[in-house]
Design a protein around this motif. Structure first.
Motif, PDB file in Angstrom:
ATOM      1  N   GLU A 207       0.832  -1.206   0.000  1.00 53.43           N
ATOM      2  CA  GLU A 207       0.000   0.000   0.000  1.00 53.43           C
ATOM      3  C   GLU A 207       0.865   1.253   0.000  1.00 53.43           C
ATOM      4  O   GLU A 207       0.624   2.190  -0.766  1.00 53.43           O
ATOM      5  N   GLY A 208       1.887   1.265   0.856  1.00 56.17           N
ATOM      6  CA  GLY A 208       2.780   2.428   0.916  1.00 56.17           C
ATOM      7  C   GLY A 208       3.488   2.671  -0.401  1.00 56.17           C
ATOM      8  O   GLY A 208       3.573   3.807  -0.883  1.00 56.17           O
ATOM      9  N   MET A 209       3.992   1.606  -1.009  1.00 55.64           N
ATOM     10  CA  MET A 209       4.676   1.720  -2.287  1.00 55.64           C
ATOM     11  C   MET A 209       3.719   2.218  -3.377  1.00 55.64           C
ATOM     12  O   MET A 209       4.040   3.142  -4.142  1.00 55.64           O
ATOM     13  N   CYS A 210       2.553   1.622  -3.450  1.00 57.54           N
ATOM     14  CA  CYS A 210       1.604   1.958  -4.520  1.00 57.54           C
ATOM     15  C   CYS A 210       1.013   3.356  -4.355  1.00 57.54           C
ATOM     16  O   CYS A 210       0.796   4.069  -5.343  1.00 57.54           O
ATOM     17  N   ASP A 211       0.768   3.751  -3.119  1.00 61.92           N
ATOM     18  CA  ASP A 211       0.241   5.100  -2.880  1.00 61.92           C
ATOM     19  C   ASP A 211       1.204   6.160  -3.407  1.00 61.92           C
ATOM     20  O   ASP A 211       0.786   7.175  -3.978  1.00 61.92           O
ATOM     21  N   GLU A 212       2.505   5.933  -3.215  1.00 63.87           N
ATOM     22  CA  GLU A 212       3.509   6.887  -3.704  1.00 63.87           C
ATOM     23  C   GLU A 212       3.471   6.984  -5.228  1.00 63.87           C
ATOM     24  O   GLU A 212       3.504   8.080  -5.793  1.00 63.87           O
ATOM     25  N   ILE A 213       3.408   5.826  -5.891  1.00 65.10           N
ATOM     26  CA  ILE A 213       3.371   5.824  -7.359  1.00 65.10           C
ATOM     27  C   ILE A 213       2.124   6.559  -7.848  1.00 65.10           C
ATOM     28  O   ILE A 213       2.197   7.393  -8.760  1.00 65.10           O
ATOM     29  N   GLN A 214       0.988   6.267  -7.223  1.00 64.48           N
ATOM     30  CA  GLN A 214      -0.271   6.907  -7.641  1.00 64.48           C
ATOM     31  C   GLN A 214      -0.213   8.417  -7.448  1.00 64.48           C
ATOM     32  O   GLN A 214      -0.664   9.181  -8.315  1.00 64.48           O
ATOM     33  N   GLU A 215       0.357   8.848  -6.331  1.00 67.53           N
ATOM     34  CA  GLU A 215       0.419  10.288  -6.050  1.00 67.53           C
ATOM     35  C   GLU A 215       1.319  11.002  -7.065  1.00 67.53           C
ATOM     36  O   GLU A 215       0.996  12.080  -7.546  1.00 67.53           O
ATOM     37  N   LEU A 216       2.438  10.368  -7.400  1.00 65.91           N
ATOM     38  CA  LEU A 216       3.345  10.992  -8.372  1.00 65.91           C
ATOM     39  C   LEU A 216       2.754  10.953  -9.781  1.00 65.91           C
ATOM     40  O   LEU A 216       2.955  11.887 -10.571  1.00 65.91           O
ATOM     41  N   LYS A 217       2.005   9.910 -10.111  1.00 70.19           N
ATOM     42  CA  LYS A 217       1.328   9.873 -11.403  1.00 70.19           C
ATOM     43  C   LYS A 217       0.274  10.973 -11.491  1.00 70.19           C
ATOM     44  O   LYS A 217       0.082  11.587 -12.549  1.00 70.19           O
ATOM     45  N   ASP A 218      -0.393  11.255 -10.385  1.00 71.67           N
ATOM     46  CA  ASP A 218      -1.357  12.360 -10.362  1.00 71.67           C
ATOM     47  C   ASP A 218      -0.670  13.685 -10.699  1.00 71.67           C
ATOM     48  O   ASP A 218      -1.235  14.526 -11.401  1.00 71.67           O
ATOM     49  N   ILE A 219       0.548  13.867 -10.202  1.00 67.37           N
ATOM     50  CA  ILE A 219       1.319  15.088 -10.497  1.00 67.37           C
ATOM     51  C   ILE A 219       1.674  15.123 -11.985  1.00 67.37           C
ATOM     52  O   ILE A 219       1.612  16.169 -12.634  1.00 67.37           O
TER      53      ILE A 219
END
Length: 304
Positions: free
Chosen positions: A164-176
């Protein structure tokens, strides 16, 4: 109420559900054998001038040194500009890849058509920094002119089971990044097994990666044909499951023309012709450009 909570605790997470759709129980020796057979059978047929020209056009020409300066990066970019004048019949590299603080220099200097600006970001190469820093660095790189962003997964989170921690980071950066392509580096040499590479690849794609990339080039081993094979299999299965095409980028340790042909062969045999374009296939390298160009021209050339 307690029984309900216990049931919830026993429910698989959405990441485990996502992984459950794929076979991640891989045997490293079986993968090595399949890759060896594939290369032995098909690599020679791809050793052609046309393939070499195509591979040159897939290069993310990279400079990620502590000695990079505004002057050196400007000169690096000018060489890409010069290529168009010197070799008008050949397609240029796909992108120039630099640190975020150099994006503006490349943006101001780059004149070559169809060459993108890629930036490593998010605490590259270790991904060990505050999430706020990763977000700010990525946003600043895009503001400075980056067309593409290359980030590294939080390897420590992945290996400790914090999907979850790893994927949340990827999702947040993809949003940017929004519509701009984001390449997610798995750092396959640190993952330890084909099974882990497959899992990390699926989770990265599930979280929004437009490309998955083998390595930073700062850790050993870097890219390997075995890691590439597993990642391409994951891309293929993910496409069959979701109908979303994710790109593939080997990087780190691409030193010879033969290395490039091996990765081309794996992409061609596993993913097929739909992936044989520089929207879905890149090579991260600095050394390889001159060698490929020399092979194409039939004489030693040191443009880059």
């Amino acid at each position: 109420m307690e029984e309900e909570n216990k049931e919830n605790l026993n429910q698989p997470s959405k990441y485990e559900v996502a992984l459950g759709k794929y076979n991640t129980d891989l045997k490293d020796d079986e993968i090595a054998s399949k890759v060896s057979h594939l290369i032995e059978k098909h690599a020679d047929e791809n050793n052609t001038p046309e393939v070499k020209k195509f591979l040159f056009n897939c290069i993310d020409l990279t400079t990620l040194k502590c000695t990079d300066s505004e002057t050196s990066v400007m000169e690096f970019t000018e060489k890409v500009n010069d290529f168009d004048d010197k070799y008008p019949d050949l397609k240029n590299v796909a992108a120039i890849c630099v640190y975020p603080n150099m994006a503006e220099i490349v943006n101001d200097t780059l004149e070559a058509d169809h060459v993108k600006i890629a930036c490593v970001s998010g605490g590259f190469p270790s991904s060990q920094t505050f999430m706020e820093v990763k977000v700010a660095e990525t946003a600043m790189a895009l503001h400075a002119g980056a067309d593409e962003i290359d980030i590294v997964i939080s390897v420590g989170k992945f290996l400790s089971g914090d999907y979850e921690g790893m994927c949340d980071e990827i999702q947040e950066l993809k949003d940017i990044c929004g519509e701009k392509h984001m390449k997610v580096i798995l750092e396959t040499g640190a993952l330890g097994s084909a099974s882990n590479i497959k899992k990390a690849a699926i989770l990265a794609m599930y979280s929004g990666a437009d490309f998955i990339k083998t390595s930073t080039g700062k850790e050993q081993p870097a890219a390997t044909p075995e890691a590439a094979y597993v990642m391409c299999q994951a891309i293929k299965e993910y496409y069959l499951e979701t109908e979303r095409k994710v790109g593939f980028k080997p990087a780190g340790g691409l030193n010879t023309v033969h290395d490039a042909i091996v990765y081309y062969t794996i992409v061609k045999e596993v993913l097929g012709k739909d992936w044989l374009n520089n929207d879905l296939f890149r090579l991260g390298t600095s050394r390889l450009a001159n060698k490929l160009l020399s092979d194409i021209l039939g004489e030693e050339t040191k443009l880059f």
